[in-house]
Design a protein around this motif. Structure first.
Motif, PDB file in Angstrom:
ATOM      1  N   SER A   1       6.171  -0.585  15.821  1.00  0.00           N
ATOM      2  CA  SER A   1       4.946  -0.525  15.030  1.00  0.00           C
ATOM      3  C   SER A   1       5.206   0.086  13.660  1.00  0.00           C
ATOM      4  CB  SER A   1       3.886   0.298  15.772  1.00  0.00           C
ATOM      5  OG  SER A   1       4.356   1.615  16.000  1.00  0.00           O
ATOM      6  N   THR A   2       4.380  -0.328  12.696  1.00  0.00           N
ATOM      7  CA  THR A   2       4.470   0.175  11.333  1.00  0.00           C
ATOM      8  C   THR A   2       3.066   0.462  10.831  1.00  0.00           C
ATOM      9  OG1 THR A   2       6.443  -1.155  10.898  1.00  0.00           O
ATOM     10  CG2 THR A   2       5.254  -0.320   8.986  1.00  0.00           C
ATOM     11  N   ALA A   3       2.880   1.599  10.207  1.00  0.00           N
ATOM     12  CA  ALA A   3       1.562   1.917   9.658  1.00  0.00           C
ATOM     13  C   ALA A   3       1.336   1.190   8.335  1.00  0.00           C
ATOM     14  CB  ALA A   3       1.403   3.419   9.477  1.00  0.00           C
ATOM     15  N   PHE A   4       2.291   1.283   7.404  1.00  0.00           N
ATOM     16  CA  PHE A   4       2.175   0.641   6.095  1.00  0.00           C
ATOM     17  C   PHE A   4       3.446  -0.137   5.800  1.00  0.00           C
ATOM     18  CE2 PHE A   4      -0.869   4.040   5.836  1.00  0.00           C
ATOM     19  CZ  PHE A   4      -1.920   3.508   5.102  1.00  0.00           C
ATOM     20  N   ASN A   5       3.293  -1.432   5.559  1.00  0.00           N
ATOM     21  CA  ASN A   5       4.413  -2.286   5.183  1.00  0.00           C
ATOM     22  C   ASN A   5       4.115  -2.848   3.795  1.00  0.00           C
ATOM     23  OD1 ASN A   5       6.506  -4.064   4.880  1.00  0.00           O
ATOM     24  ND2 ASN A   5       5.954  -5.375   6.597  1.00  0.00           N
ATOM     25  N   ALA A   6       4.830  -2.372   2.791  1.00  0.00           N
ATOM     26  CA  ALA A   6       4.600  -2.810   1.409  1.00  0.00           C
ATOM     27  C   ALA A   6       5.703  -3.762   0.997  1.00  0.00           C
ATOM     28  CB  ALA A   6       4.536  -1.608   0.478  1.00  0.00           C
ATOM     29  N   SER A   7       5.374  -5.048   0.958  1.00  0.00           N
ATOM     30  CA  SER A   7       6.314  -6.055   0.464  1.00  0.00           C
ATOM     31  C   SER A   7       5.726  -6.710  -0.773  1.00  0.00           C
ATOM     32  CB  SER A   7       6.604  -7.104   1.546  1.00  0.00           C
ATOM     33  OG  SER A   7       5.412  -7.672   2.043  1.00  0.00           O
ATOM     34  N   ASN A   8       5.052  -5.894  -1.578  1.00  0.00           N
ATOM     35  CA  ASN A   8       4.357  -6.379  -2.764  1.00  0.00           C
ATOM     36  C   ASN A   8       5.342  -6.889  -3.812  1.00  0.00           C
ATOM     37  OD1 ASN A   8       4.673  -3.349  -2.572  1.00  0.00           O
ATOM     38  ND2 ASN A   8       4.575  -3.617  -4.789  1.00  0.00           N
ATOM     39  N   THR A   9       4.855  -7.711  -4.714  1.00  0.00           N
ATOM     40  CA  THR A   9       5.703  -8.281  -5.750  1.00  0.00           C
ATOM     41  C   THR A   9       5.587  -7.549  -7.082  1.00  0.00           C
ATOM     42  OG1 THR A   9       3.958  -9.864  -6.319  1.00  0.00           O
ATOM     43  CG2 THR A   9       5.603 -10.563  -4.698  1.00  0.00           C
ATOM     44  N   ALA A  10       4.811  -6.503  -7.139  1.00  0.00           N
ATOM     45  CA  ALA A  10       4.707  -5.676  -8.337  1.00  0.00           C
ATOM     46  C   ALA A  10       4.313  -4.267  -7.896  1.00  0.00           C
ATOM     47  CB  ALA A  10       3.674  -6.235  -9.317  1.00  0.00           C
ATOM     48  N   ALA A  11       4.348  -3.324  -8.833  1.00  0.00           N
ATOM     49  CA  ALA A  11       4.051  -1.939  -8.486  1.00  0.00           C
ATOM     50  C   ALA A  11       2.673  -1.807  -7.864  1.00  0.00           C
ATOM     51  CB  ALA A  11       4.149  -1.069  -9.732  1.00  0.00           C
ATOM     52  N   ALA A  12       2.594  -1.033  -6.796  1.00  0.00           N
ATOM     53  CA  ALA A  12       1.322  -0.814  -6.112  1.00  0.00           C
ATOM     54  C   ALA A  12       1.304   0.607  -5.565  1.00  0.00           C
ATOM     55  CB  ALA A  12       1.120  -1.818  -4.979  1.00  0.00           C
ATOM     56  N   SER A  13       0.106   1.071  -5.206  1.00  0.00           N
ATOM     57  CA  SER A  13      -0.001   2.431  -4.679  1.00  0.00           C
ATOM     58  C   SER A  13      -1.127   2.500  -3.660  1.00  0.00           C
ATOM     59  CB  SER A  13      -0.268   3.437  -5.798  1.00  0.00           C
ATOM     60  OG  SER A  13      -1.534   3.208  -6.391  1.00  0.00           O
ATOM     61  N   THR A  14      -0.977   3.434  -2.752  1.00  0.00           N
ATOM     62  CA  THR A  14      -1.991   3.707  -1.738  1.00  0.00           C
ATOM     63  C   THR A  14      -2.224   5.207  -1.699  1.00  0.00           C
ATOM     64  OG1 THR A  14      -1.368   1.808  -0.376  1.00  0.00           O
ATOM     65  CG2 THR A  14      -2.557   3.585   0.725  1.00  0.00           C
ATOM     66  N   THR A  15      -3.484   5.608  -1.644  1.00  0.00           N
ATOM     67  CA  THR A  15      -3.829   7.017  -1.524  1.00  0.00           C
ATOM     68  C   THR A  15      -4.732   7.206  -0.315  1.00  0.00           C
ATOM     69  OG1 THR A  15      -3.658   7.406  -3.914  1.00  0.00           O
ATOM     70  CG2 THR A  15      -4.960   8.981  -2.628  1.00  0.00           C
ATOM     71  N   LEU A  16      -4.349   8.126   0.560  1.00  0.00           N
ATOM     72  CA  LEU A  16      -5.169   8.489   1.707  1.00  0.00           C
ATOM     73  C   LEU A  16      -5.554   9.953   1.617  1.00  0.00           C
ATOM     74  CD1 LEU A  16      -3.445   6.757   4.758  1.00  0.00           C
ATOM     75  CD2 LEU A  16      -5.232   5.880   3.256  1.00  0.00           C
ATOM     76  N   THR A  17      -6.763  10.250   2.049  1.00  0.00           N
ATOM     77  CA  THR A  17      -7.262  11.624   2.048  1.00  0.00           C
ATOM     78  C   THR A  17      -7.623  12.021   3.462  1.00  0.00           C
ATOM     79  OG1 THR A  17      -8.165  11.307  -0.178  1.00  0.00           O
ATOM     80  CG2 THR A  17      -8.987  13.183   1.081  1.00  0.00           C
ATOM     81  N   ASN A  18      -6.975  13.081   3.944  1.00  0.00           N
ATOM     82  CA  ASN A  18      -7.247  13.634   5.280  1.00  0.00           C
ATOM     83  C   ASN A  18      -7.147  12.583   6.373  1.00  0.00           C
ATOM     84  OD1 ASN A  18      -7.764  16.213   4.161  1.00  0.00           O
ATOM     85  ND2 ASN A  18      -9.869  15.621   3.704  1.00  0.00           N
ATOM     86  N   ALA A  19      -6.132  11.749   6.275  1.00  0.00           N
ATOM     87  CA  ALA A  19      -5.923  10.691   7.256  1.00  0.00           C
ATOM     88  C   ALA A  19      -5.104  11.210   8.436  1.00  0.00           C
ATOM     89  CB  ALA A  19      -5.215   9.507   6.617  1.00  0.00           C
ATOM     90  N   THR A  20      -5.183  10.487   9.556  1.00  0.00           N
ATOM     91  CA  THR A  20      -4.330  10.733  10.710  1.00  0.00           C
ATOM     92  C   THR A  20      -3.618   9.426  11.010  1.00  0.00           C
ATOM     93  OG1 THR A  20      -5.884  12.361  11.602  1.00  0.00           O
ATOM     94  CG2 THR A  20      -4.238  11.468  13.113  1.00  0.00           C
ATOM     95  N   VAL A  21      -2.300   9.417  10.833  1.00  0.00           N
ATOM     96  CA  VAL A  21      -1.532   8.180  10.933  1.00  0.00           C
ATOM     97  C   VAL A  21      -0.366   8.388  11.885  1.00  0.00           C
ATOM     98  CG1 VAL A  21      -0.243   6.425   9.673  1.00  0.00           C
ATOM     99  CG2 VAL A  21      -2.176   7.587   8.565  1.00  0.00           C
ATOM    100  N   THR A  22      -0.256   7.509  12.894  1.00  0.00           N
ATOM    101  CA  THR A  22       0.834   7.569  13.864  1.00  0.00           C
ATOM    102  C   THR A  22       1.385   6.172  14.091  1.00  0.00           C
ATOM    103  OG1 THR A  22      -0.187   9.447  15.016  1.00  0.00           O
ATOM    104  CG2 THR A  22       1.482   8.218  16.220  1.00  0.00           C
ATOM    105  N   ALA A  23       2.699   6.024  13.947  1.00  0.00           N
ATOM    106  CA  ALA A  23       3.386   4.761  14.232  1.00  0.00           C
ATOM    107  C   ALA A  23       4.876   5.074  14.288  1.00  0.00           C
ATOM    108  CB  ALA A  23       3.096   3.707  13.173  1.00  0.00           C
ATOM    109  N   GLU A  24       5.663   4.139  14.852  1.00  0.00           N
ATOM    110  CA  GLU A  24       7.108   4.368  14.832  1.00  0.00           C
ATOM    111  C   GLU A  24       7.585   4.530  13.392  1.00  0.00           C
ATOM    112  OE1 GLU A  24      10.955   2.472  16.961  1.00  0.00           O
ATOM    113  OE2 GLU A  24       9.925   1.138  15.566  1.00  0.00           O
TER     114      GLU A  24
END
Length: 265
Positions: A158-181
């Motif tokens: 499992s993957t929480a975030f997979n970024a295979s974007n073709t240009a610069a990108a960003s993600t911001t999370l606030t007070n998140a709970t994230v679990t994955a391999e």
């Protein structure tokens, strides 16, 4: 039987569908079964939605121009079925809580091309295997999530975030709970992940352009050997390896601890 089964379908700029509280059950019997679909400028708005599926499915699919805008949304992907919660090439905006619940191989959110997905506070993506958020497009802010997002994947692939974007990108999370391999897998161009508070459990993989920023007492429970391009700890953020773990970066200067905490067990 047909190749596709679409419950609600808006095609073209003249197709504008407005719904109240929606409850859909999308039965099996087609190659692809989808709840809400817009294409080529079509628009669907709704008050709330519950979408139940029984086979391979996208709960919400937005292709090309157009958008889907709604309130509290739950997408249930049937027991052991594979599927996608939301896939967007333009805009899907959930003005409320989005819950994508499955137990098989589930890609929770996918953005491609100019895709953006907005979800409200305390949204949740839960399954065994698959990817929580798959960023395949080139929009700078492919995901906008409210406070307290939960991503809970229990499988070994499992993957929480997979970024295979073709240009610069960003993600911001606030007070998140994230679990994955794997928490962050960045294989495209520049990708920046900002974790402002919250708890993140898993490893990191990616290319040299991947940058991880932890702040506001965010905690990374590092439970496997990992890699980052760049990393910055500020505001009492915590890096917590559970054993002797390796975390190489592109060079020593790319790792900065400016007010963070490294807890070695």
């Amino acid at each position: 039987l047909s190749d596709d089964r679409l419950a609600v379908y808006a095609l073209g700029t003249d197709s504008q569908i407005t719904l109240g509280a929606v409850s859909l059950t999308v039965a099996s019997g087609a190659n692809a079964c989808t709840g809400l679909v817009t294409e080529s400028g079509g628009k669907i708005t709704y008050t709330t939605a519950t979408i139940n599926t029984q086979s391979y499915v996208a709960g919400i699919r937005q292709d090309g121009a157009g958008d889907v805008i709604g309130g509290d949304t739950t997408i249930n992907i049937g027991a052991s079925a594979d599927g996608i919660g939301v896939v967007s090439s333009n805009l899907v905006r959930i003005n409320g809580t989005l819950n994508v619940i499955g137990s098989g191989y589930v890609d929770g959110l996918i953005t491609r091309d100019d895709g953006q997905i907005h979800v409200g506070a305390n949204s949740k993506i839960q399954s065994t295997n698959g990817t929580g958020v798959n960023i395949m497009g080139y929009n700078a802010t492919p995901l906008m999530a409210g406070n307290g997002l939960q991503i809970d994947y229990t499988g070994t692939n499992s993957t929480a975030f997979n970024a295979s974007n073709t240009a610069a990108a960003s993600t911001t999370l606030t007070n998140a709970t994230v679990t994955a391999e794997t928490l962050w897998l960045a294989i495209g161009s520049d990708y920046t992940f900002n974790a402002r508070g919250g708890t993140y459990t898993g490893k990191s993989m990616g290319n040299p352009q991947f940058e991880l920023r932890l702040s506001n007492a965010a905690v990374w429970n590092l439970n496997a050997d990992s890699f980052v391009g760049k990393m910055e700890l500020t505001g009492n953020a915590v890096l917590r390896p559970d054993q002797s773990r390796t975390l190489p970066a592109i060079d020593a200067a790319s790792v900065k601890n400016a007010g963070g905490i490294i807890e070695l067990k």
